[in-house]
Each structure stands twice: as structure tokens, then as C-alpha cells.
Design an enzyme around this catalytic site. Structure first.
Site, PDB file in Angstrom:
ATOM      1  N   TYR A  77       0.831  -1.149  -0.007  1.00 51.37           N
ATOM      2  CA  TYR A  77       0.046  -0.074  -0.078  1.00 51.37           C
ATOM      3  C   TYR A  77       0.965   1.260   0.061  1.00 51.37           C
ATOM      4  CZ  TYR A  77      -3.786   3.191   1.511  1.00 51.37           C
ATOM      5  OH  TYR A  77      -4.493   4.363   1.434  1.00 51.37           O
TER       6      TYR A  77
HETATM    7  N1  LIG Z   1      -9.868   5.683   4.758  1.00 53.40           N
HETATM    8  C1  LIG Z   1      -8.567   5.567   4.863  1.00 53.40           C
HETATM    9  O1  LIG Z   1      -8.256   5.496   6.215  1.00 53.40           O
HETATM   10  C2  LIG Z   1      -7.928   6.458   4.064  1.00 53.40           C
HETATM   11  C3  LIG Z   1      -6.616   6.792   4.396  1.00 53.40           C
HETATM   12  C4  LIG Z   1      -5.567   7.225   3.202  1.00 53.40           C
HETATM   13  C5  LIG Z   1      -6.017   7.340   1.924  1.00 53.40           C
HETATM   14  N2  LIG Z   1      -6.937   6.569   1.733  1.00 53.40           N
HETATM   15  C6  LIG Z   1      -7.537   6.532   0.320  1.00 53.40           C
HETATM   16  O2  LIG Z   1      -8.673   7.016   0.026  1.00 53.40           O
HETATM   17  C7  LIG Z   1      -9.306   6.534  -1.040  1.00 53.40           C
HETATM   18  C8  LIG Z   1     -10.774   6.258  -0.739  1.00 53.40           C
HETATM   19  O3  LIG Z   1     -10.625   5.332   0.514  1.00 53.40           O
HETATM   20  P1  LIG Z   1     -12.024   5.018   1.058  1.00 53.40           P
HETATM   21  O4  LIG Z   1     -11.695   4.988   2.737  1.00 53.40           O
HETATM   22  O5  LIG Z   1     -12.912   5.686   0.867  1.00 53.40           O
HETATM   23  O6  LIG Z   1     -12.182   3.368   0.694  1.00 53.40           O
HETATM   24  P2  LIG Z   1     -13.461   2.592   0.587  1.00 53.40           P
HETATM   25  O7  LIG Z   1     -12.841   1.144   0.617  1.00 53.40           O
HETATM   26  O8  LIG Z   1     -14.515   3.010   1.545  1.00 53.40           O
HETATM   27  O9  LIG Z   1     -13.847   2.607  -0.877  1.00 53.40           O
HETATM   28  C9  LIG Z   1     -13.239   2.481  -2.076  1.00 53.40           C
HETATM   29  C10 LIG Z   1     -14.073   2.240  -3.126  1.00 53.40           C
HETATM   30  O10 LIG Z   1     -13.179   1.959  -4.209  1.00 53.40           O
HETATM   31  C11 LIG Z   1     -13.665   1.014  -5.296  1.00 53.40           C
HETATM   32  N3  LIG Z   1     -12.854   0.436  -5.700  1.00 53.40           N
HETATM   33  C12 LIG Z   1     -11.903  -0.560  -5.094  1.00 53.40           C
HETATM   34  N4  LIG Z   1     -11.199  -1.290  -6.310  1.00 53.40           N
HETATM   35  C13 LIG Z   1     -11.598  -0.644  -7.430  1.00 53.40           C
HETATM   36  C14 LIG Z   1     -11.303  -1.166  -8.785  1.00 53.40           C
HETATM   37  N5  LIG Z   1     -10.280  -2.006  -9.164  1.00 53.40           N
HETATM   38  N6  LIG Z   1     -12.174  -0.561  -9.693  1.00 53.40           N
HETATM   39  C15 LIG Z   1     -13.032   0.200  -9.482  1.00 53.40           C
HETATM   40  N7  LIG Z   1     -13.490   0.669  -8.218  1.00 53.40           N
HETATM   41  C16 LIG Z   1     -12.580   0.157  -7.304  1.00 53.40           C
HETATM   42  C17 LIG Z   1     -14.417   0.278  -4.171  1.00 53.40           C
HETATM   43  O11 LIG Z   1     -15.343  -0.878  -4.678  1.00 53.40           O
HETATM   44  C18 LIG Z   1     -15.122   1.321  -3.429  1.00 53.40           C
HETATM   45  O12 LIG Z   1     -16.301   1.704  -3.504  1.00 53.40           O
HETATM   46  C19 LIG Z   1      -8.495   5.094  -1.341  1.00 53.40           C
HETATM   47  O13 LIG Z   1      -7.428   5.324  -2.485  1.00 53.40           O
HETATM   48  C20 LIG Z   1      -7.538   5.128  -0.087  1.00 53.40           C
HETATM   49  O14 LIG Z   1      -6.222   4.306  -0.353  1.00 53.40           O
HETATM   50  C21 LIG Z   1      -8.101   6.261   2.458  1.00 53.40           C
END
Ligand SMILES: NC(=O)c1ccc[n+]([C@@H]2O[C@H](COP(=O)([O-])OP(=O)(O)OC[C@H]3O[C@@H](n4cnc5c(N)ncnc54)[C@H](O)[C@@H]3O)[C@@H](O)[C@H]2O)c1
Length: 253
Positions: A160
Site C-alpha cells: 500500500y
Molecule cells: N480511509 C482511509 O483511512 C484512507 C487513508 C488514506 C488514504 N485513503 C485512500 O482514499 C481512497 C478512498 O478510500 P475509502 O476509505 O473511501 O475506501 P472505501 O473502501 O470505502 O472505498 C473505495 C471504493 O473503491 C472501489 N474500488 C476498489 N477497487 C476498485 C477497482 N479495481 N475498480 C473500481 N473501483 C474500485 C470500491 O468498490 C469502493 O467503493 C483510497 O484510495 C484510499 O487508499 C483512505
């Protein structure tokens, strides 16, 4: 809450079915934009899209089921979006996965590769497919959702962390390539936000992430949406290839 002017803008949000992507969609619609939600989870996408469309009848809410690691699927999503909106002004590369937790030597190669594929190759493919349309219209804003893990490297999340460091590199290169074209490319680096992504991480890892945040709380998706959408707006005019912090004081550079 400050007003962000996105009137008439067409905003693509990958991973828009839930979590931070959904918060971005809500704020974009409240800011006057039309939104295109792209997600691999067809059922959840439909539900979210229907809910947003009924709440914001004066706006266009479209959706596309897309597997972001697949070029043909991404191109089909672009075509579907152009048919619904006529243009793409903003691309928010938000979809991402964690791939679970483990030391580098414990993580299996297929898991490691999948995280790089979704979190880094995915945004490369979406930029590759969308940028030519932005070049034609002479306007664009791209925001890549990286992570504090990409700057610092979280233990037990090397796949990641590496994918998000790669996304920061992509942001810097593409930002420079497009700097003279009125297409700005920036990244944000959130610390942990309590979304469904937590289901894929160990409690030990979640506790570790919280312990590193000086504000001593998790980021709220709405707080992420504020910065992401300011970077998506015309007000963001002299920043590109840049990395914006969302870490509650964790980042020191
Ligand atoms: N939530 C956290 O703690 C956090 C922290 C830092 C960064 N982020 C980043 O923020 C972004 C959003 O995170 P989140 O917490 O909302 O995640 P989440 O899991 O709630 O939502 C992610 C969405 O991406 C979709 N997805 C995953 N793989 C896919 C693919 N191959 N093709 C199309 N869609 C796909 C999923 O179906 C889901 O709806 C991500 O990139 C994550 O790495 C999140």
C-alpha cells in the site's frame, strides 16, 4: 462551510460508491457540479447513484461500472461519461484498496501486485484515457488520493505504501507535463479515515495509524472532500504536481 464553485463542471470520481468518494460526490453536487461515479461494485454503485440523483434532481448523476485495472473497461467508462455529460473537467482518482496487513516477506506476490495494479496502474489508466479529452477542451483538474503511508511508509503495509508513493510520483510527472495546458494535477495524502476500508485492515494497524495522528482522531471523509474539491476548482490556479497534507499534524514535510 465555504462555498466551492464547481457550477456546470463535470466531475469523475473513481470509487464513488462509498467512503471518501461518496463524500466528494456529495460536496461536488452541493457545489454545482454534475458527477460521474465510477466503481467496480455494481450493486452499491447503483444504490449510491440512485440516492444522489433523487437528492439532486437539478444535476446530472451518471455511473459506470468499471474495473480500473482494465484498459478497455476504463475506456468504456470514459465513453459512457462523455455520452452523459459531454465533457470531463475533473478527475478524482480516489478508488483504492489496502491489500491487508503483513510484513513485506509475509505478503504474497499476487496480493502485492494487485495493490499496485489498483492503486497505481488504475490512476495511470484513467489519466491516460481522460487527459486527451481535457487537452481538447483546454481545461482540467486531476486530484489523486494518495496517503500519508506513501510519504512515510507504514510498517505492515509495504504494498500500500509503495503504491501511494508511486501515485505521488505520477502526480509530479504528469503535473509538469500538463503545466502549460491549464490542466493541474495534484495529490492529497490523508491519514486514516473511518470508512469501510477499515474492514480490510487489522485492529493493530488501525490503532497504530491513530497513535501517529497528533490531533488524536480520525480524518472525516467530509474534511477530505473539502480539500479535494478546492483542488478540483478554478481557484486552484498556481499549484500543480503538488502534494497536500490531510494528516491531522502527522506529516513533517
Ligand atoms: N480511509 C482511509 O483511512 C484512507 C487513508 C488514506 C488514504 N485513503 C485512500 O482514499 C481512497 C478512498 O478510500 P475509502 O476509505 O473511501 O475506501 P472505501 O473502501 O470505502 O472505498 C473505495 C471504493 O473503491 C472501489 N474500488 C476498489 N477497487 C476498485 C477497482 N479495481 N475498480 C473500481 N473501483 C474500485 C470500491 O468498490 C469502493 O467503493 C483510497 O484510495 C484510499 O487508499 C483512505
Amino acid at each position: 462551510m465555504n462555498r466551492i464553485d464547481l457550477a456546470g463542471r463535470s466531475v469523475v470520481i473513481t470509487g464513488g460508491a462509498r467512503g471518501i468518494g461518496l463524500a466528494v460526490a456529495e460536496r461536488a453536487l452541493a457545489s454545482g457540479a454534475n458527477v460521474a461515479l465510477w466503481d467496480v461494485d455494481a450493486e452499491r454503485l447503483q444504490r449510491t447513484s440512485d440516492e444522489l440523483a433523487s437528492k439532486h434532481r437539478e444535476r446530472i448523476v451518471s455511473d459506470a461500472v468499471v474495473e480500473l485495472t482494465d484498459e478497455a473497461s476504463v475506456e468504456a467508462a470514459v465513453q459512457k461519461t462523455l455520452a452523459a455529460h459531454g465533457k470531463i473537467d475533473v478527475l478524482v482518482n480516489n478508488a483504492g484498496i489496502t491489500g491487508g496487513n503483513g510484513t513485506t516477506w509475509e505478503l504474497a506476490p499476487d496480493v502485492w501486485r494487485r495493490v499496485i495494479d489498483v492503486n497505481l496502474i488504475g490512476p495511470y489508466l484513467t489519466c491516460r484515457a481522460v487527459v486527451p479529452h481535457m487537452l481538447k477542451s483546454g481545461y482540467g483538474r486531476i486530484v489523486n488520493i494518495a496517503s500519508i503511508a506513501g510519504k512515510e511508509g507504514n510498517p505492515n503495509a509495504s504494498h500500500y505504501s509503495a503504491s501511494k508513493a508511486g501515485l505521488i510520483g505520477l502526480t509530479k510527472s504528469l503535473g509538469k507535463e500538463l503545466a502549460g495546458k491549464n490542466i493541474l494535477v495534484n495529490a492529497v495524502t490523508p491519514a486514516a479515515a473511518k470508512t469501510e476500508i477499515f474492514d480490510s485492515m487489522s485492529q493493530q494497524h488501525i490503532d497504530y495509524m491513530l497513535s501517529k495522528i497528533p490531533m488524536n482522531r480520525f480524518l472525516m471523509p467530509e474534511e477530505a472532500a473539502s480539500l479535494i474539491l478546492w483542488l478540483s476548482s478554478e481557484d486552484c490556479a498556481f499549484s500543480t504536481g503538488a502534494v497536500f497534507d490531510l494528516s491531522g499534524g502527522r506529516a513533517t514535510y
